[in-house]
Each structure stands twice: as structure tokens, then as C-alpha cells.
Design an enzyme around this catalytic site. Sequence first.
Site, PDB file in Angstrom:
ATOM      1  N   HIS A 179      36.178 -75.280  76.813  1.00 47.00           N
ATOM      2  CA  HIS A 179      35.683 -75.133  78.187  1.00 47.00           C
ATOM      3  C   HIS A 179      35.250 -76.485  78.729  1.00 47.00           C
ATOM      4  O   HIS A 179      34.421 -77.183  78.137  1.00 47.00           O
ATOM      5  CB  HIS A 179      34.536 -74.120  78.232  1.00 47.00           C
ATOM      6  CG  HIS A 179      34.985 -72.718  77.975  1.00 47.00           C
ATOM      7  ND1 HIS A 179      34.310 -71.817  77.205  1.00 47.00           N
ATOM      8  CD2 HIS A 179      36.106 -72.072  78.426  1.00 47.00           C
ATOM      9  CE1 HIS A 179      34.968 -70.657  77.189  1.00 47.00           C
ATOM     10  NE2 HIS A 179      36.071 -70.800  77.920  1.00 47.00           N
ATOM     11  N   GLU A 182      31.513 -77.895  79.229  1.00 48.08           N
ATOM     12  CA  GLU A 182      30.583 -77.844  78.098  1.00 48.08           C
ATOM     13  C   GLU A 182      30.620 -79.173  77.358  1.00 48.08           C
ATOM     14  O   GLU A 182      31.071 -79.277  76.216  1.00 48.08           O
ATOM     15  CB  GLU A 182      30.936 -76.640  77.214  1.00 48.08           C
ATOM     16  CG  GLU A 182      30.807 -75.325  77.987  1.00 48.08           C
ATOM     17  CD  GLU A 182      31.421 -74.112  77.298  1.00 48.08           C
ATOM     18  OE1 GLU A 182      31.882 -74.235  76.138  1.00 48.08           O
ATOM     19  OE2 GLU A 182      31.447 -73.025  77.924  1.00 48.08           O
ATOM     20  N   ARG A 234      35.639 -74.925  84.298  1.00 45.49           N
ATOM     21  CA  ARG A 234      35.689 -74.288  82.977  1.00 45.49           C
ATOM     22  C   ARG A 234      37.108 -74.250  82.376  1.00 45.49           C
ATOM     23  O   ARG A 234      37.312 -74.460  81.190  1.00 45.49           O
ATOM     24  CB  ARG A 234      35.170 -72.852  83.124  1.00 45.49           C
ATOM     25  CG  ARG A 234      35.343 -71.946  81.917  1.00 45.49           C
ATOM     26  CD  ARG A 234      34.806 -70.565  82.253  1.00 45.49           C
ATOM     27  NE  ARG A 234      35.115 -69.580  81.229  1.00 45.49           N
ATOM     28  CZ  ARG A 234      34.301 -69.248  80.231  1.00 45.49           C
ATOM     29  NH1 ARG A 234      33.146 -69.853  80.090  1.00 45.49           N
ATOM     30  NH2 ARG A 234      34.631 -68.315  79.368  1.00 45.49           N
ATOM     31  N   HIS A 306      31.088 -74.512  71.452  1.00 38.68           N
ATOM     32  CA  HIS A 306      30.913 -74.303  72.896  1.00 38.68           C
ATOM     33  C   HIS A 306      29.453 -74.597  73.267  1.00 38.68           C
ATOM     34  O   HIS A 306      28.643 -74.964  72.435  1.00 38.68           O
ATOM     35  CB  HIS A 306      31.223 -72.844  73.258  1.00 38.68           C
ATOM     36  CG  HIS A 306      32.672 -72.467  73.163  1.00 38.68           C
ATOM     37  ND1 HIS A 306      33.435 -72.156  74.269  1.00 38.68           N
ATOM     38  CD2 HIS A 306      33.497 -72.337  72.092  1.00 38.68           C
ATOM     39  CE1 HIS A 306      34.657 -71.851  73.889  1.00 38.68           C
ATOM     40  NE2 HIS A 306      34.727 -71.950  72.571  1.00 38.68           N
ATOM     41  N   GLU A 381      27.482 -71.712  70.088  1.00 35.75           N
ATOM     42  CA  GLU A 381      27.026 -72.066  71.442  1.00 35.75           C
ATOM     43  C   GLU A 381      25.842 -73.012  71.276  1.00 35.75           C
ATOM     44  O   GLU A 381      24.742 -72.593  70.911  1.00 35.75           O
ATOM     45  CB  GLU A 381      26.594 -70.817  72.224  1.00 35.75           C
ATOM     46  CG  GLU A 381      27.681 -69.753  72.378  1.00 35.75           C
ATOM     47  CD  GLU A 381      28.652 -70.032  73.524  1.00 35.75           C
ATOM     48  OE1 GLU A 381      28.529 -71.085  74.172  1.00 35.75           O
ATOM     49  OE2 GLU A 381      29.535 -69.182  73.744  1.00 35.75           O
TER      50      GLU A 381
HETATM   51  O1  0X9 Z   1      32.879 -66.499  76.910  1.00 32.87           O
HETATM   52  C1  0X9 Z   1      33.273 -67.323  76.088  1.00 32.87           C
HETATM   53  O2  0X9 Z   1      34.433 -67.723  76.032  1.00 32.87           O
HETATM   54  C2  0X9 Z   1      32.264 -67.917  75.089  1.00 32.87           C
HETATM   55  N1  0X9 Z   1      31.041 -68.243  75.764  1.00 32.87           N
HETATM   56  S1  0X9 Z   1      31.006 -69.516  76.803  1.00 32.87           S
HETATM   57  O3  0X9 Z   1      29.711 -69.517  77.488  1.00 32.87           O
HETATM   58  N2  0X9 Z   1      31.069 -70.870  75.975  1.00 32.87           N
HETATM   59  O4  0X9 Z   1      32.102 -69.433  77.700  1.00 32.87           O
HETATM   60  C3  0X9 Z   1      31.971 -66.889  74.001  1.00 32.87           C
HETATM   61  C4  0X9 Z   1      33.158 -66.508  73.155  1.00 32.87           C
HETATM   62  C5  0X9 Z   1      32.712 -65.662  72.033  1.00 32.87           C
HETATM   63  N3  0X9 Z   1      33.718 -65.305  71.079  1.00 32.87           N
HETATM   64  C6  0X9 Z   1      34.175 -64.036  70.933  1.00 32.87           C
HETATM   65  N4  0X9 Z   1      34.051 -63.156  71.848  1.00 32.87           N
HETATM   66  N5  0X9 Z   1      34.735 -63.719  69.807  1.00 32.87           N
HETATM   67 ZN    ZN Z   2      32.632 -72.105  76.162  1.00 34.89          ZN
END
Ligand code: 0X9
Ligand code: ZN
Length: 420
Positions: A179, A182, A234, A306, A381
Amino acid sequence: MKELVVWAICLIPICVAYPYHGYRVYEAVAKNVVQAQALSDLEMSESFDFWSPVRLNKPTDIMSSPEQIQQLLDVFNSNSIQYRIKIDDVQQLIDAQNNIMGNEIVRKSSSLRYNLTWDNYYRYDDIREFAYALGASYPELVTVSVAGKSYEDRDLILIKISSGGSGSKNAIFVDGGIHACEWISPATVTYIIRELVENYAAHPQYVDDVDWFFMPLVNPDGYEFAHTDNRLWRKNRRIHDETNTTCIGTDINRNFDYHFDEGGSSDNTCAPTYNGGQPFTEPESRALRDAILAEANRTKSYLTVHSYGQHWLTPWGWTTELPADYDAMYALASDAVAALTAVYGTVYDIGSSANLLYANSGPSDDWAKGVAGIPYTYTIELRDQGPVYGFLLPPDQIIPSGIETWEAFKVIAEAVALME
Ligand code: 0X9
Ligand code: ZN
């Protein structure tokens, strides 16, 4: 997140964009289901940028344009939702960080063959240069290759760190910068690469006992765009020429082919979580897939880095059910987090993505576990927890983030070295 580029009318040759001038970030806390529903409805309306998910009794960060602030406050007040201003003027914070980063960067000393100093956020070219400089200085440990090309034709850099063994050792695969906004992710990942290589003599076991593969910046096009145009971008920068849309970019973390498009991912090209329409439409996700698959049979852990929130997440995102080996995944995560927290007291929570965060499908870690068969796959994260900066983490937190995250990575490496 809508693409928020409001260009100043340009009568002089140098144009400056102030896309977030007057934008405010509020922190709201839903204390009951009615309040949570009111916030979720607001999120679904796509009128505001939700920086973090709606969860009961947890803070949700919501960015508003100046024109919509009153509308947001009305929703808070009519539902008695507790809130506070978190960032008063987003552009002011971005500008303040740009000033620190601007011209005063400590440029390379004669002994260093790269620019990175980890007291500022660096550009794609600097990260690439860092990789090749390490490869040139430590050829017995570091091999740099190109895993593919981004949509805008940038090299996707892959760094292998190994002290030999002809591919017989267990491996760890790490990526950063999926992303674009980040920035702490590639900064922390490159910090760890440097620690492994330049401080090898202090702790050779972390390289001698496992092989490491790093893709420190999976989304260089988005990352560059976040530096030049839109700090909160993003997605990648693919132009969707197969559809009649002016919106650009796909969320690489919704584009993997495992329970693709099964919730928390958008079919709307303008949405921040646009999934690409089909799995693996993006050159960046294909390159990451292929790099992971090339070593999957000996890779025991996949760590995708992330921000923000300070969560150590396991799959899955598409279901709240837990992986069969969740207990083992949780145990290793909690050892890693304990080591991280021991440094400065930075608190992380641990849990599966759908349970701790929100439903989302097509992320790289779900695919790495579900398809590539890598047992210990985690989304990390990084800082902060949201009460202060979110994506706009000040650069003076890069080194502390690197130091504490390295402690967690050491625990993962020790465990991976002993796995069957
Ligand atoms: O939403 C996302 O892609 C991730 N959070 S972010 O705030 N960095 O965008 C979380 C992804 C989590 N992974 C899975 N769902 N397996
Ligand atoms: Zn992310």
C-alpha cells in the site's frame, strides 16, 4: 478513498498541489451497535475516508473534507457518538513532514554507497540503489534480482540474503509497500535488511540458519505517486483501459486468487479497495506471487508489512473462521510480539484479520497460506495505534520501529530455523 487531487490553477511554471488543505481527521468511538451502525452507514456512503475500520469500543479514524465536516458532526451528535479531532489539518501535517524531509537530508557519507539513513522516508530510486549497494558490498550474503516490472515499468526488486546451503535451509519471505501511503513499511523492511547484512557479524545465526527473501517495495508506482501527488494514495497506478473509467489503480492486497472478491473488496474502479476485476490482473501481484511460489516449498513464514494499527494479524480475511493451525500461529505471534513490546512498550494485538479488523478478501497473506501452503503467514500492521498520526507517521519513528520490529523478526527466524 476518492482520488483527491485539487490542482491549483497554474499560471506559473511550478504548480503546487494542496489536496488535503483543511481536511480533518476525527477519532470516533462507537460504544453500542446503533452507533457502530451509524458509522458503518457513513462508511458505505463513500463520502468520507475511513482510515481505520469501525469496531465496537475501538477508535475509528475518519477524514473529512472541509465542506463535509458539519455533516460528519451532525452524524456524531445525532447518535451521541463520542469523538475528538485527531488531525486538525492533514495538509499541514504533510507539509511539516515534507519540510523535515526536504533539503536537509543527511546525504551519503563517503563510506556508504547508498542514501538511506532511516531518519527520513526515501524514494524508490534510493531503495533500489540500497539493494544494489548491499549486493555489491556483500556479494557472499546478498543477491539482488528483478522479480518483474511494475505497471509503470519500474523494476520490482527482490533481495535474497543467504550465507549458503544451496537452497536447503528453511526460508522466510518478507514484503513491504503493497500500500503506497504506508511509508513506514518499506522503511522498516529496509532497516531489517540492513541489520541482517551489515550487522551480520553481531548475530550470524539469523542468516546462517535461514534464507531470507525480501521484496521491500511491491508497489513502487503508487509509492512514488504518494510522494509526488497524493500522500494518502493506496493502490497501484494501473489505468483501467478495459473499463470506461477515469479512476486509476487496483488494491494489490485484494488481487490475490484465494477466495477472491468474497467481501471487503470492491468491484468499483474508483474505490480504494478495487480488486482489479479478476485475480492477478496486476503486474505487481503477479511478480509477488511468482517470487513467493519459487521458494514456497521451503518457506515457513511469510511476513507482509503494512501500517497502521499495531496489529499482528493471521489469516483469514474472507471468513471469521480460524485456520486449523491457528493455535500454533498465535503462539509464535505472541512470542514475536512479546519481544517487540519488550523494547519500548509498544503494544500490538494479535488475531485473525476478519476477527480483529474487518472482512476482506484477496490479500497476499491469505493466498500465501491457502494456496502457496506457507504455514506462518502474517500481516504486520506497524505503528502507530492511530491515536496520533496514522499513515503520516513522523520519520523520527522509523528507527524505533525498525529496532522493535527486528526483535520480533529474530523470534520468527529462531522458530523457522527449527521447523521441519
Ligand atoms: O486491508 C488490508 O489490506 C490490510 N490493512 S491495511 O490498513 N494495511 O490496508 C489488512 C489485510 C489483512 N490480511 C488478511 N485479511 N488476511
Ligand atoms: Zn496496507
